[in-house]
Design a protein around this motif. Structure first.
Motif, PDB file in Angstrom:
ATOM      1  N   GLY A 181       3.342 -13.351  -0.897  1.00 20.92           N
ATOM      2  CA  GLY A 181       3.504 -12.002  -0.364  1.00 20.92           C
ATOM      3  C   GLY A 181       2.683 -11.699   0.873  1.00 20.92           C
ATOM      4  O   GLY A 181       2.328 -10.535   1.105  1.00 20.92           O
ATOM      5  N   VAL A 182       2.381 -12.700   1.689  1.00 22.69           N
ATOM      6  CA  VAL A 182       1.560 -12.470   2.875  1.00 22.69           C
ATOM      7  C   VAL A 182       2.296 -12.730   4.190  1.00 22.69           C
ATOM      8  O   VAL A 182       1.693 -12.729   5.250  1.00 22.69           O
ATOM      9  N   LEU A 183       3.600 -12.919   4.120  1.00 18.06           N
ATOM     10  CA  LEU A 183       4.386 -13.185   5.325  1.00 18.06           C
ATOM     11  C   LEU A 183       4.663 -11.888   6.085  1.00 18.06           C
ATOM     12  O   LEU A 183       5.199 -10.934   5.526  1.00 18.06           O
ATOM     13  N   ASP A 184       4.209 -11.831   7.327  1.00 17.57           N
ATOM     14  CA  ASP A 184       4.490 -10.729   8.256  1.00 17.57           C
ATOM     15  C   ASP A 184       3.999  -9.371   7.773  1.00 17.57           C
ATOM     16  O   ASP A 184       4.590  -8.330   8.101  1.00 17.57           O
ATOM     17  N   LEU A 185       2.912  -9.320   7.044  1.00 15.79           N
ATOM     18  CA  LEU A 185       2.381  -8.029   6.585  1.00 15.79           C
ATOM     19  C   LEU A 185       1.862  -7.178   7.729  1.00 15.79           C
ATOM     20  O   LEU A 185       1.850  -5.947   7.635  1.00 15.79           O
ATOM     21  N   LEU A 186       1.416  -7.834   8.810  1.00 19.28           N
ATOM     22  CA  LEU A 186       0.858  -7.102   9.940  1.00 19.28           C
ATOM     23  C   LEU A 186       1.886  -6.902  11.047  1.00 19.28           C
ATOM     24  O   LEU A 186       1.559  -6.440  12.133  1.00 19.28           O
ATOM     25  N   GLY A 187       3.139  -7.277  10.776  1.00 19.58           N
ATOM     26  CA  GLY A 187       4.199  -7.098  11.740  1.00 19.58           C
ATOM     27  C   GLY A 187       4.129  -8.035  12.928  1.00 19.58           C
ATOM     28  O   GLY A 187       4.710  -7.757  13.974  1.00 19.58           O
ATOM     29  N   ASP A 188       3.436  -9.164  12.752  1.00 19.98           N
ATOM     30  CA  ASP A 188       3.285 -10.117  13.853  1.00 19.98           C
ATOM     31  C   ASP A 188       4.113 -11.386  13.654  1.00 19.98           C
ATOM     32  O   ASP A 188       4.011 -12.330  14.429  1.00 19.98           O
ATOM     33  N   GLY A 189       4.903 -11.429  12.586  1.00 19.03           N
ATOM     34  CA  GLY A 189       5.797 -12.557  12.361  1.00 19.03           C
ATOM     35  C   GLY A 189       5.156 -13.799  11.764  1.00 19.03           C
ATOM     36  O   GLY A 189       5.808 -14.819  11.633  1.00 19.03           O
TER      37      GLY A 189
END
Length: 101
Positions: A54-62
C-alpha cells in the motif's frame, strides 16, 4: 548507509534487513554496489511489492513512498513507518526499538 552501519545490531536481535528498490534489477544492483550493503537490495520491477504494502504513489509522485515494515516471525506486520516526506525516514535505533528482544 546508516542501516549498513547498524546491521550488526539487527543481526544481534536475530533480524534481517531487506531493502526493496522501486527500480529494475540493474539499478538495484548498482545501488547495492554503491552502498556495499551486507543485506539484500531487491528490485520491485513490476511494483508488486509497493502495491501489496500500500505504498505505491501515496505522495502523488508515481513511485513508492519510503516505508519501513517490521515483520514478525509469524509473517505479520508488527510495526510500520510510512513516510509523508521522501527525505524523512526512521533512524536505525528507532527501527531497532520495535524489534523483539
Amino acid at each position: 548507509m546508516e542501516l549498513q552501519a547498524a546491521y550488526p545490531q539487527f543481526q544481534a536481535k536475530n533480524a534481517e534487513i531487506l531493502a526493496v528498490a522501486y527500480q529494475d534489477q540493474a539499478n538495484a544492483a548498482l545501488a547495492d554496489e554503491l552502498i556495499q550493503a551486507s543485506y539484500p537490495i531487491l528490485a520491485d520491477v513490476d511494483h508488486a511489492v509497493a502495491s501489496a504494502y500500500g505504498v505505491l504513489d501515496l505522495l502523488g509522485d508515481g513511485v513508492a513512498t519510503p516505508a519501513v515494515f517490521v515483520i514478525d516471525a509469524d509473517g505479520k506486520i508488527a510495526w510500520s513507518n510510512i513516510s509523508t516526506d521522501p527525505n524523512v525516514r526512521p533512524t536505525p535505533n528507532e527501527i531497532l526499538s520495535h524489534l523483539s528482544p
